[in-house]
Motif scaffolding. Structure first.
Motif, PDB file in Angstrom:
ATOM      1  N   TYR A  37       0.812  -1.209   0.000  1.00  0.00           N
ATOM      2  CA  TYR A  37       0.000   0.000   0.000  1.00  0.00           C
ATOM      3  C   TYR A  37       0.849   1.263   0.000  1.00  0.00           C
ATOM      4  N   ILE A  38       2.072   1.194   0.525  1.00  0.00           N
ATOM      5  CA  ILE A  38       2.978   2.336   0.358  1.00  0.00           C
ATOM      6  C   ILE A  38       3.315   2.498  -1.123  1.00  0.00           C
ATOM      7  N   PHE A  39       3.545   1.373  -1.785  1.00  0.00           N
ATOM      8  CA  PHE A  39       3.808   1.437  -3.230  1.00  0.00           C
ATOM      9  C   PHE A  39       2.638   2.068  -3.970  1.00  0.00           C
ATOM     10  N   LEU A  40       1.421   1.650  -3.641  1.00  0.00           N
ATOM     11  CA  LEU A  40       0.251   2.215  -4.309  1.00  0.00           C
ATOM     12  C   LEU A  40       0.101   3.705  -4.007  1.00  0.00           C
ATOM     13  N   THR A  41       0.442   4.103  -2.774  1.00  0.00           N
ATOM     14  CA  THR A  41       0.409   5.532  -2.431  1.00  0.00           C
ATOM     15  C   THR A  41       1.389   6.302  -3.308  1.00  0.00           C
TER      16      THR A  41
END
Length: 691
Positions: A251-255
């Motif tokens: 989810y950090i990647f998606l952010t």
């Protein structure tokens, strides 16, 4: 030679014709993986009609879930559903080495393990991932209901962040709202940098845009992904730090991908900055995928805030219009002061940013934070409430006071520290005075029995204030201890520095007392304080300070009482090990290093005792030799893992207490010939920790 006809039977002469497509029209158009149900999981997630077209008959659609389905669309419970991550995590373990001759080496090393998801990279590679933690006994609200997990088999970070289809990785709206509520209740109270009602409207708009097949606001999407990452990490860290790390990584990647696709660096927004700050505060950006890591670097966040002109909100050339949204202006002030506080606090912590900061107070014009909740009172001229009135910003105001003192400490001691010079003790005492002046909290943040009884009803209705109260006191006492700890051993023998010795012990004991308040008093911390690594980090630091004092004064008349005090702190750590896999890994990693060097020092001292007469010069040389300087010298001294008890790393309370008892019993054999524990603790600073 021609083959016989019988040999050619059953062998097709050419490739069979291609079958009609079996995926639905939406999945074919967006190149998504379709589970071929009616409706398929992708269309259900987006709340869109699912059509397979005239060329595909209903008999061709399989209603059985394939084994390689990418998403499980089961509804979550009303409380929450936590993914059981099957994400393949690709990590790169970096190593850093620091060589500093300071008396604060143990504490410096411990401070580098501040976040739980940094801990596994600070452990030996042969130990990481071997012992998957069992299900914890302590559960927090919002934890997954057994038998109804969300099975994640996708890996977003394997795709290109500039082209990844972000909507395809959104959870169902009910799931997103549950995680958002969890964030508001258990995370937002520490860094109140969002307006919950406004963010809820933005989340509603995201799912409405998907339903209407309209273009998404990617900055709002980034903010949602960052909130999901924070909530899942805290929930999952109770049961499995590996799964918590994997989910937060995705989810950090998606952010970061959402920010990159929105061209955030060229066109920054408030929502994008909020997303970056949430990741910086609650997660380790060093664990995220390299393709988006640069987005969350502290310097990049400061740069984007300046691009938004947050540092000059109240400058004369930026006069606010009469119809300006004052709550929007106040939100910008909150973001700037939160970032400034974070920057100044980092300057007084160990790491590459130690003794420096990026935001100078003379290079900004921003009014102080208003002591209000999330609405501006009717009187806009003076809308800030007295500090004696508790609000959502009360904690941020006190945190800012501490941060300003930390900035002054950096200004005062950075010059000497960067040049390897000893700071004048008079300067240390002056900085101590400034810290104590800032340690003047409003009554509802105090810990004395009168204040706790007086505000019991407030704590019941607003438990976040009770939790903030404890965290504030822990933060102050930890900084006091850090300021004086280089004089801990010296102050025990030299009356000139006795004040520092007393302050270190008092602060350590206060940290342990605060932990007991967190465990015993109402309202109970949720999630429990024992599963929060930053809290247990302070407890471990306090235990080490008390341990050092006992070992130096092992023949004191109160030695037995002090040993029991240390063992009480050890039992706190043992209990925390049973509550959280992340905390268990952190304690085990530190105990491995601490015990190893303890044995090294003991063996050195045994060599001294068995040697013939040693003059003072030889003793001084030996004290310097206690710090290994080369890899070859260290190889003979380091005990292997087989030298330690087989259960030393299994996290059981009995084993941990046995190790600490052994260290206490052998304390009289340790050498303290130098003013500091330099000989024993130098290599702790060089422990392998990933940044």
């Amino acid at each position: 030679m021609k083959r016989k006809p019988s040999e050619q039977e059953g062998t097709p002469s050419k490739r069979a014709p291609r079958q009609d497509p079996v995926s639905c029209e939406l999945c074919r158009r967006k190149k998504l993986k379709c589970n071929r149900q009616q409706p398929c999981s992708s269309c259900v997630t987006r709340q869109l009609p699912c059509s397979y077209g005239a060329s595909v008959s209903s008999s061709n659609i399989s209603h059985d879930q394939p084994a390689d389905s990418t998403r499980d669309t089961k509804a979550i419970s009303d409380e929450s559903r936590v993914p059981t991550a099957n994400i393949v995590v690709a990590r790169s373990d970096g190593q850093i080495s620091r060589d500093r001759n300071e008396s604060v080496m143990t504490a410096d090393w411990l401070e580098k393990i501040v976040l739980g998801d940094r801990v596994p990279t600070g452990m030996r590679a042969t130990r990481r991932g071997l012992n998957e933690p069992s299900k914890a006994d302590v559960k927090s609200p919002g934890q997954a209901v057994a038998g109804n997990p969300l099975s994640i088999s996708w890996t977003a970070s394997s795709e290109n962040p500039a082209t990844v289809q972000l909507p395809s990785f959104l959870p169902k709206k009910a799931e997103a709202m549950t995680l958002f509520q969890y964030y508001n209740k258990y995370i937002d109270y520490l860094y109140h940098i969002i307006l919950p009602d406004r963010v809820k409207e933005q989340i509603d708009a995201i799912y409405q845009a998907i339903k209407d097949q309209e273009q998404l606001n990617l900055n709002h999407l980034a903010l949602l992904f960052s909130i999901i990452a924070s909530s899942l990490f805290l929930q999952l860290s109770i049961e499995s730090s590996v799964h918590a790390e994997a989910c937060s990584r995705e989810y950090i990647f998606l952010t970061g991908a959402a920010l990159m696709q929105s061209n955030y660096s060229a066109y920054p927004t408030i929502e994008g900055l909020q997303a970056m700050l949430i990741v910086a505060h609650n997660l380790s950006n060093t664990n995220c995928h390299p393709s988006v890591r640069a987005v969350f670097v502290h310097g990049a966040i400061v740069s984007q805030a300046k691009s938004l002109m947050l540092h000059c909100i109240d400058s004369p050339q930026f006069e606010k219009k009469a119809d300006a949204d004052m709550m929007e202006v106040e939100l910008k002030r909150r973001l700037w002061w939160d970032l400034a506080s974070y920057d100044w606090l980092l300057g007084f912590l160990s790491g590459p940013q130690e003794n420096t900061y990026l935001i100078h107070p003379d290079h900004m014009n921003v009014q102080r934070l208003a002591n209000i909740d999330d609405t501006i009172p009717d009187s806009k001229e003076e809308h800030s409430l007295p500090t004696s009135t508790p609000t959502k910003m009360s904690y941020s105001l006190e945190r800012l006071k501490l941060a300003e003192v930390c900035r002054e400490i950096v200004d005062a001691i950075a010059y000497e520290n960067l040049r390897g010079r000893e700071v004048s003790y008079d300067k240390i005492l002056e900085l101590d005075r400034k810290l104590r002046q800032a340690y003047d909290f409003p009554a509802f943040f105090r810990l004395d029995s009168v204040s706790r009884h007086q505000y019991a009803s407030l704590y019941h209705h607003r438990p976040a204030i009770a939790w903030q109260r404890c965290l504030l006191h822990q933060a102050y006492h930890s900084r006091l201890c850090r300021l004086h700890r280089q004089y801990l051993i010296r102050g025990a023998r030299d009356p000139t520095y006795s004040y520092s010795h007393v302050v270190c012990l008092q602060s350590a004991r206060k940290v342990l007392e605060i932990k007991r308040i967190m465990d015993d008093d109402e309202p109970t911390f949720m999630p429990p304080s024992s599963v929060v690594w930053s809290v247990m980090h302070h407890v471990f630091m306090a235990a080490v300070i008390l341990l050092m004092d006992v070992c130096f004064n092992w023949d004191d008349i109160l030695a037995d009482k002090r040993k029991e005090e240390v063992l009480d702190a050890c039992r706190m750590l043992s209990k925390a090990q049973q509550s959280s896999s992340t905390v268990r890994e952190g304690i085990n990693a530190m105990m491995e290093v601490l015990q190893k060097h303890w044995k090294v020092s003991s063996s050195k001292q045994s060599a001294v005792a068995s040697s013939p007469v040693i003059n003072s010069m030889e003793m001084g040389n030996l004290a310097r030799d206690l710090s290994p300087t080369t890899e070859s010298q260290t190889a003979d001294l380091k005990p292997s893992l087989t030298d330690l008890p087989s259960s030393a790393m299994d996290g059981t309370g009995e084993t941990l207490e046995d190790i600490w008892t052994e260290m206490l019993d052998s304390s009289g054999n340790l050498s303290f010939d130098t003013p500091d524990w330099t000989g024993l603790l130098t290599e702790l600073t060089n422990a392998t920790v990933s940044y």
